[in-house]
Structures are given as C-alpha cells and as structure tokens.
Design an enzyme around this catalytic site. Structure first.
Site: not given
Length: 170
Positions: A92-93
């Site tokens: 996600e990051d």
C-alpha cells in the site's frame, strides 16, 4: 505530550533493539531459513519505509515491528506471520507489488499480504451496520487463512495503542 525529537542515530539503535527482541521471541520456533527470511523482510520493510514517519513523528518502521511483536508474543504466531506483519503496509505504501512479494517470499506470504491489503478498505467503513456487514464478508472470504485476520487485529491493536498522536476527529 511534547513534540517528538528526531535523532536518527537513536532511532537506528531503537529499530535494531526492536528487531532483536522479535528475533529473541522466535528463537526456539524458527529454522535458520526462516530466520533469514525474517531478516530479509525486516531489511525490505526498513528500506521501504525509510522516509516515512507516523503521526507521532516516530519512524514508520516502529509500527510493522510492533505488529510483528504482537503477532509473535501476544498471539503466538510463527515465522510466516511475522514476515507478513513486517511487510503488511509495503504494497500500500511503497512501490512494492504483490508480484514482488511472491518472488521474494513465495505464494503463502503473497496471499496473506493480499488479504491484508483487501481487508484495509473493508475495515474503514463509516456506519456500524456497514462495518458489521463487511466484517461478515471478511470472515467468510478470508477464512482460508486465519492469519490474515489475526495480523490485521495486531495491526489495529497497535494503532489503538498509539491513538494519542491522532487528532480527536480521527
């Protein structure tokens, strides 16, 4: 609460201390190969989150390390779960993809990370009835690997323990 003071050397020492604690928790439960995989996951997580900070100002890597510690010490999960906890926010990051995770750690870790990524959107619904409905979906669709739910609970537990650095509206 005072403002967090950034001291990169102190933070580096703290990151290593938390990693060593994690290794100690797993000492009698891991093979040499699992230890290498955990170290690889740790190194990738540190590099992937290197410029990120939590709302408190602390290095972001403290979060995956604490989720991994909760998974190992409080829930009693093993090496695969610890690897997934260390990597749980990577897709996600950062620029890492699920394919990267599969190539580096295999299909099981990829599937758990995929489940954790899918759960994230489902758990952030607004109304209690939507949350209840989505929680049912989570339990039904992810029951093939309970570790997804257990790691997500460890993630949420750590987030709850660090709520004091969030604004009240959050």
């Amino acid at each position: 609460m005072g403002a967090y003071q950034i001291d990169t050397e102190k933070e580096r020492q703290e990151i290593l201390k938390r990693y060593r604690l994690l290794v100690t928790l797993l000492r009698n439960k891991t093979t040499p190969e699992q230890k290498r995989q955990i170290r690889k996951a740790f190194n990738i997580a540190v590099a992937g989150h290197k410029d990120m900070r939590r709302k408190s100002g602390e290095p972001y890597i403290y979060h995956p390390l604490e989720v991994a510690r909760i998974a190992a010490a409080d829930i009693g999960l093993g090496a695969t779960s610890v690897i997934c906890a260390l990597l749980h926010d990577l897709v996600e990051d950062t620029d890492y993809t699920l394919l990267d995770i599969r190539e580096l750690f295999g299909e099981t870790v990829e599937k758990i990370i995929d489940g954790l990524t899918k759960i994230e959107g489902v758990m952030d619904m607004q109304t209690p009835s939507m949350q209840a409905e989505n929680f049912k979906k989570i339990l039904l669709t992810l029951s093939d690997d309970i570790r997804v739910i257990l790691i997500k609970l460890a993630d949420r537990l750590h987030n709850m323990r660090t709520l004091d650095s969030m604004i009240n509206e959050k």
